[in-house]
Design an enzyme around this catalytic site. Structure first.
Site: not given
Ligand SMILES: NC(=O)c1ccc[n+]([C@@H]2O[C@H](COP(=O)([O-])OP(=O)(O)OC[C@H]3O[C@@H](n4cnc5c(N)ncnc54)[C@H](O)[C@@H]3O)[C@@H](O)[C@H]2O)c1
Length: 261
Positions: A40, A93, A158
């Site tokens: 991360d 992710n 997005y």
């Molecule tokens: N939560 C939702 O509703 C949802 C829905 C569809 C898809 N997603 C996708 O699932 C994945 C995870 O989302 P989440 O909800 O757990 O989000 P979150 O914000 O809880 O976690 C995202 C993580 O990515 C890390 N991150 C951000 N930029 C980074 C970088 N440049 N390098 C390395 N790490 C980085 C952050 O520090 C964080 O720990 C994402 O790709 C998101 O687009 C989420």
């Protein structure tokens, strides 16, 4: 007859493992026996995930890693292989949301979303395939979204990024299978999941309208609830395992029926 998923002897790398879906995926893969590199940009978050895995008896390491930086990708893969003994599972992710009307999206906003959500996945695929081939098998799991399947207002950047992940997954699956690599590539498409990222969907919503907005988001899921990180982690576990050995280039939709309408 029961069939438990056993990932003993496998090594996984999960990006964005310091929060939300990434953390839950790392914990779930570890609970099935995989050793997990939790990477991360937020090292403290990744370290917390490692502590949770170790407390449950699993094996994990934390790595600082910005998915936009190719040299950090190479270092993360090298550290994973050197420390944990190989690389079999990659969960791309890490990602960010952006909720803005198009006139308000700056070029740098747009580039940042594409860099992290698309370039980050591309670099992950580019940097992991040699290590996976050397490890004997591989499963790459790319986090797209329902926003990679259907449009959403105020999410042009997005949606563009998640649509790109969907087709990059298919192109990569075909290329690797065609070249005879034992590496599968699939995408996962969550609905709205209750993680810190969900806050981004509340951008600009006044405090007194939050409950109403959450009810509206919930109502978009015919199954009657928002998703939990465990709903997505379980799909990732399946794609990581040999139970999905005939799946590559697939899009696994985990959205409570949102896109079935
Ligand atoms: N939560 C939702 O509703 C949802 C829905 C569809 C898809 N997603 C996708 O699932 C994945 C995870 O989302 P989440 O909800 O757990 O989000 P979150 O914000 O809880 O976690 C995202 C993580 O990515 C890390 N991150 C951000 N930029 C980074 C970088 N440049 N390098 C390395 N790490 C980085 C952050 O520090 C964080 O720990 C994402 O790709 C998101 O687009 C989420």
């Amino acid at each position: 007859m029961t069939q438990a998923i056993d990932l003993s002897g496998r090594v996984a790398l999960v990006t964005g493992a310091g929060s939300g879906i990434g953390r839950q995926a790392a914990e779930t893969l570890a609970s099935a026996g995989a050793a997990v590199a939790c990477t991360d940009i937020n090292l403290a978050g990744a370290q917390e995930t490692v502590a949770l895995i170790e407390a449950a008896g699993g094996r994990a390491i934390a790595i600082t890693h910005d998915v936009v930086e190719e040299d950090q990708w190479e270092a993360a893969v090298r550290t994973t292989v050197d420390t944990l003994g190989g690389l079999h599972i990659m969960v791309n992710n890490a990602g960010i949301e952006l909720v803005k009307n198009i006139p308000d999206i700056s070029v740098s906003d747009f580039r940042r979303v594409m860099d992290i959500n698309v370039m980050g996945v591309f670099l992950g695929i580019k940097c992991c395939t040699a290590a996976m081939a050397a490890s004997g098998s591989g499963s790459i799991i790319n986090l797209s979204s329902v926003a990679g399947l259907i449009g959403a207002p105020r999410q042009a950047a997005y949606c563009a990024s998640k649509g790109a992940v969907r087709l990059m997954t298919k192109a990569t699956a075909l290329e690797l299978a065609g070249a005879g690599h034992p590496i599968r590539v699939n995408s996962v498409h969550p609905g709205i999941i209750e993680t810190p990222m969900m806050e981004d969907l509340m951008t600009g919503v006044p405090e007194e309208q939050r409950a109403q907005r959450i009810a509206l988001m919930t109502s978009r899921h015919p199954i009657g609830r928002l998703g939990q990180a465990s709903d997505i982690a379980n799909a990732i576990l399946y794609l990581a395992s040999d139970l999905s050995s005939f799946m590559t280039g697939s899009e696994v939709v985990v959205d409570g029926g949102l896109t079935a309408n």
